[in-house]
Design an enzyme around this catalytic site. Structure first.
Site, PDB file in Angstrom:
ATOM      1  N   GLY A  24      -7.288  -4.672   7.306  1.00  0.00           N
ATOM      2  CA  GLY A  24      -6.721  -3.703   8.232  1.00  0.00           C
ATOM      3  C   GLY A  24      -7.510  -3.549   9.515  1.00  0.00           C
ATOM      4  N   SER A  34      -6.269  -9.115   7.074  1.00  0.00           N
ATOM      5  CA  SER A  34      -5.727  -9.375   8.412  1.00  0.00           C
ATOM      6  C   SER A  34      -5.053 -10.750   8.534  1.00  0.00           C
ATOM      7  CB  SER A  34      -6.807  -9.197   9.484  1.00  0.00           C
ATOM      8  OG  SER A  34      -7.264  -7.847   9.500  1.00  0.00           O
ATOM      9  N   HIS A  44      -8.059  -3.632  -6.241  1.00  0.00           N
ATOM     10  CA  HIS A  44      -8.074  -3.705  -4.773  1.00  0.00           C
ATOM     11  C   HIS A  44      -9.264  -2.904  -4.236  1.00  0.00           C
ATOM     12  CE1 HIS A  44      -6.903  -3.188  -0.599  1.00  0.00           C
ATOM     13  NE2 HIS A  44      -6.175  -4.286  -0.776  1.00  0.00           N
ATOM     14  N   GLU A 102     -10.737 -10.792  -0.889  1.00  0.00           N
ATOM     15  CA  GLU A 102     -10.468  -9.927   0.255  1.00  0.00           C
ATOM     16  C   GLU A 102     -11.786  -9.338   0.757  1.00  0.00           C
ATOM     17  OE1 GLU A 102      -6.019  -8.565   0.056  1.00  0.00           O
ATOM     18  OE2 GLU A 102      -7.345  -6.996  -0.661  1.00  0.00           O
ATOM     19  N   LYS A 150       0.848  -1.194   0.000  1.00  0.00           N
ATOM     20  CA  LYS A 150       0.000   0.000   0.000  1.00  0.00           C
ATOM     21  C   LYS A 150       0.891   1.253   0.000  1.00  0.00           C
ATOM     22  CE  LYS A 150      -3.501  -2.834   2.115  1.00  0.00           C
ATOM     23  NZ  LYS A 150      -4.723  -2.949   2.894  1.00  0.00           N
TER      24      LYS A 150
HETATM   25  P1  13P Z   1      -4.262  -6.271   5.858  1.00  0.00           P
HETATM   26  O1  13P Z   1      -3.453  -7.558   5.798  1.00  0.00           O
HETATM   27  O2  13P Z   1      -3.502  -5.134   6.437  1.00  0.00           O
HETATM   28  O3  13P Z   1      -5.605  -6.504   6.463  1.00  0.00           O
HETATM   29  O4  13P Z   1      -4.526  -5.864   4.314  1.00  0.00           O
HETATM   30  C1  13P Z   1      -5.044  -6.797   3.447  1.00  0.00           C
HETATM   31  C2  13P Z   1      -4.990  -6.249   2.069  1.00  0.00           C
HETATM   32  O5  13P Z   1      -5.716  -5.344   1.739  1.00  0.00           O
HETATM   33  C3  13P Z   1      -4.009  -6.822   1.142  1.00  0.00           C
HETATM   34  O6  13P Z   1      -4.226  -6.372  -0.158  1.00  0.00           O
END
Ligand code: 13P
Length: 244
Positions: free
Chosen positions: A168, A208, A90, A162, A6
């Site tokens: 997150g 996560s 995403h 996802e 990110k």
């Molecule tokens: P997290 O692992 O921080 O929850 O993020 C997942 C994500 O969006 C991966 O693309």
């Protein structure tokens, strides 16, 4: 096993990560290991993984090869800098930057045309899950973003499931919840591209993923890998996920 960085890390931090991370995954031959840094840190990342088995990806791309599109980056540019993968669609792009299933398809086609392997993200929002619409959301995203590919094109694609509410937040989907969504996605692939392709398609789970939950997620037969945000930023943490 892919890390999505990110909007984190400078070039110096990127290089420092790989110095520590590369030896920790040197023998991780069970998995392809991919890190997707920010655009500006792609050169530092590509240089840092020379001679290792780690591969580098972008986090997004535009669908034109070049032109008057201020702020955008194209597939051929990613390829030229040494990226092999690219994340497409995403949920943060969908939520904050106007990404739709139609633009996901355009970006996926552009990635394939540039010789990049797309990791195409799908997933439902909390209210969609709570109203019992997870499967219809996934089907709409699949139909709009992926079903338009030819079988040859689709064979190059990895899908990341996802659930938006798990990103997150520290709230992981239970392994059973994730497994159900993965099974459903594989059925969508089978219906469109055949059972043989469905068996080969890599479906990653994201949301996560941490060193202490990766094993139970990966134990699910339809979960083939992970797309990791926060826990991919630190070398020991991401290497223990890769080496679960
Ligand atoms: P997290 O692992 O921080 O929850 O993020 C997942 C994500 O969006 C991966 O693309």
């Amino acid at each position: 096993m892919a890390g999505n960085w990110k909007m984190y890390k400078t070039a110096a931090e990127t290089t420092a990560f790989f110095v520590k991370f590369a030896p920790l995954v040197e023998k991780s031959e069970h998995a392809d290991v991919v890190i997707c840094p920010t655009f500006v840190n792609l050169p530092a990342a590509v240089a840092a993984v020379q001679g290792t088995r780690i591969e580098i990806g972008g986090q997004n791309l535009y669908w034109k090869n070049e032109g008057a599109f201020t702020g955008e980056i194209s597939g051929p540019m990613l390829k030229a800098v040494g990226a092999q993968w690219v994340i497409v669609g995403h949920s943060e792009r969908r939520q904050y930057f106007g990404e739709t299933d139609a633009t996901v398809l355009q970006r996926t086609l552009a990635a394939l045309a540039a010789g990049l392997k797309p990791i195409v993200c799908v997933g439902e929002r909390l209210e969609e899950r709570e109203s019992g619409n997870t499967e219809s959301v996934l089907k709409t995203q699949f139909d709009g973003g992926l079903a338009g590919l030819s079988p040859e094109q689709f064979a190059q694609v990895a899908i990341a499931y996802e659930p938006v509410w798990a990103i997150g937040t520290g709230k992981t989907a239970t392994p059973e919840m994730a497994a159900g969504a993965h099974r459903f996605i594989r059925e969508l692939v089978a219906a469109k591209f055949g059972t043989e392709q469905a068996a080969k398609t890599r479906i990653l789970y994201g949301g996560s993923v941490k060193p202490d939950n990766v094993r139970s997620l990966m134990a699910q037969p339809d979960i083939d890998g992970a797309l990791v945000g926060g826990a991919s930023l630190e070398a020991v943490s991401f290497s223990s996920i890769v080496n679960f």
